[in-house]
Motif scaffolding. Sequence first.
Motif, mmCIF file in Angstrom:
data_model
loop_
_atom_site.group_PDB
_atom_site.id
_atom_site.type_symbol
_atom_site.label_atom_id
_atom_site.label_comp_id
_atom_site.label_asym_id
_atom_site.label_seq_id
_atom_site.Cartn_x
_atom_site.Cartn_y
_atom_site.Cartn_z
ATOM 1 N N PRO A 112 0.822 -1.213 0.000
ATOM 2 C CA PRO A 112 0.000 0.000 0.000
ATOM 3 C C PRO A 112 0.856 1.263 0.000
ATOM 4 O O PRO A 112 1.973 1.280 0.514
ATOM 5 C CB PRO A 112 -0.806 -0.114 1.303
ATOM 6 C CG PRO A 112 0.052 -0.947 2.196
ATOM 7 C CD PRO A 112 0.764 -1.927 1.293
ATOM 8 N N GLY A 113 0.305 2.316 -0.579
ATOM 9 C CA GLY A 113 1.007 3.594 -0.621
ATOM 10 C C GLY A 113 0.911 4.203 -2.004
ATOM 11 O O GLY A 113 0.120 3.771 -2.850
ATOM 12 N N LYS A 114 1.724 5.209 -2.251
ATOM 13 C CA LYS A 114 1.735 5.871 -3.552
ATOM 14 C C LYS A 114 3.152 5.900 -4.098
ATOM 15 O O LYS A 114 4.133 5.980 -3.339
ATOM 16 C CB LYS A 114 1.176 7.289 -3.447
ATOM 17 C CG LYS A 114 1.951 8.208 -2.518
ATOM 18 C CD LYS A 114 1.287 9.577 -2.434
ATOM 19 C CE LYS A 114 2.073 10.521 -1.517
ATOM 20 N NZ LYS A 114 1.422 11.845 -1.403
ATOM 21 N N THR A 115 3.259 5.841 -5.408
ATOM 22 C CA THR A 115 4.588 5.866 -6.012
ATOM 23 C C THR A 115 5.175 7.273 -5.925
ATOM 24 O O THR A 115 4.447 8.269 -5.873
ATOM 25 C CB THR A 115 4.528 5.436 -7.483
ATOM 26 O OG1 THR A 115 3.637 6.299 -8.192
ATOM 27 C CG2 THR A 115 4.045 3.991 -7.607
ATOM 28 N N LEU A 116 6.489 7.328 -5.905
ATOM 29 C CA LEU A 116 7.155 8.618 -5.892
ATOM 30 C C LEU A 116 6.983 9.303 -7.249
ATOM 31 O O LEU A 116 6.651 8.670 -8.247
ATOM 32 C CB LEU A 116 8.645 8.450 -5.588
ATOM 33 C CG LEU A 116 9.020 7.866 -4.227
ATOM 34 C CD1 LEU A 116 10.533 8.009 -3.995
ATOM 35 C CD2 LEU A 116 8.253 8.519 -3.091
ATOM 36 N N ASP A 117 7.223 10.601 -7.269
ATOM 37 C CA ASP A 117 7.230 11.351 -8.517
ATOM 38 C C ASP A 117 8.501 12.194 -8.569
ATOM 39 O O ASP A 117 9.352 12.108 -7.665
ATOM 40 C CB ASP A 117 5.976 12.215 -8.658
ATOM 41 C CG ASP A 117 5.768 13.175 -7.491
ATOM 42 O OD1 ASP A 117 6.770 13.665 -6.916
ATOM 43 O OD2 ASP A 117 4.601 13.458 -7.145
#
Length: 357
Positions: A112-117
């Motif tokens: 779970p989480g969000k990818t870096l940008d």
Amino acid sequence: MARVLDLRVDKETLERDVPRLIEHIRPEWDPKTIRLRHFSDGLTNFLVGCYSQADSIDADPSACLVRLYGNNTDLIIDREREKRTFETLHAAGCGPPLLATFSNGCSYGYVPGKTLDVRSVRDDAVYPMVVAAMAKMHGIRDGSPAKPVLFETLDRWIGFCAEIMRDARITDRLENSVVPSEEGLSQELGLLKETLIPLGSPVLFCHNDLLIGNIILNESAGKVSFIDYEYAGYNYRGFDIANHFCEFAGINDVDYNLYPDKDLQMKWLKAYLKETNGKIKQKMRKCKITFFFYLGSESSLDGLYVEVNKFALASHFFWGVWALIQTKYSEIDFDFLGYSIIRFTEYFRRKNEFLSL
């Protein structure tokens, strides 16, 4: 231990095929409540998330991913090694479990989480987490010979390029580009070997593909996790760090002005050396994975900076060749040939600068 299943999952029949897979790895799920979430960031495979116990995939602790291997990716990816890597990293607390393999893909736990940008990857609150996760991975020893995969892989890949470069659709676009001929590729590879091997970069357990989409930030847990281990294995430390720095530029709208400047690199590398230097061997109590920390008495900050930026050339070369192969075989809607040209353009633009360090 991952299950080996005699079945196939196709993109065109996901709604039928995924429940057949799920009944083997999540038998407690009600087939009527299975939900799918499509992911579009991958350039090698097709990926779909599966969940059932919550309203969103991030809220379901039993969520999993199903990955369908790309067309002819067995030419460039050792699937047996990938399977072993999954098991090694999970045992070491560095990755999700591999749940099953099937004829044209695999399934594993969802992170779970969000990818870096391109912004968060350089954030002062985030990059130290990346440093810590990479240092932890670099400390793994799984008992197999620590043989770097970089040049062995490139030697094999360049062997595929002769046929590819005879394809008229490809040669027309390459005619006015900086992408070398097959002979030129071999010459450049020879130069990289002569330049990089004498640097003595430690051979460690590396991810080898730390683009920003492969780093998941879990803000509530205050950590990052790495995903996608298709290219992972023993390799030069300098390559793994340099490759990550190159990926600061993004992938869909590549901008190498975002390659970290010396100030940011020095802060990043200083944090890395703090994580790794002076530590001793440790063993996980619940597994047979040994954590090894390169003491690095000769790893001065300046020396590591030189090592990493020279290996940045190898990163551009590696993915430039990779993209040439994908141009012929991949079914993913992405301009791989254009991406190859971008990587080789940056390789030659920075070549003299980095070699002179």
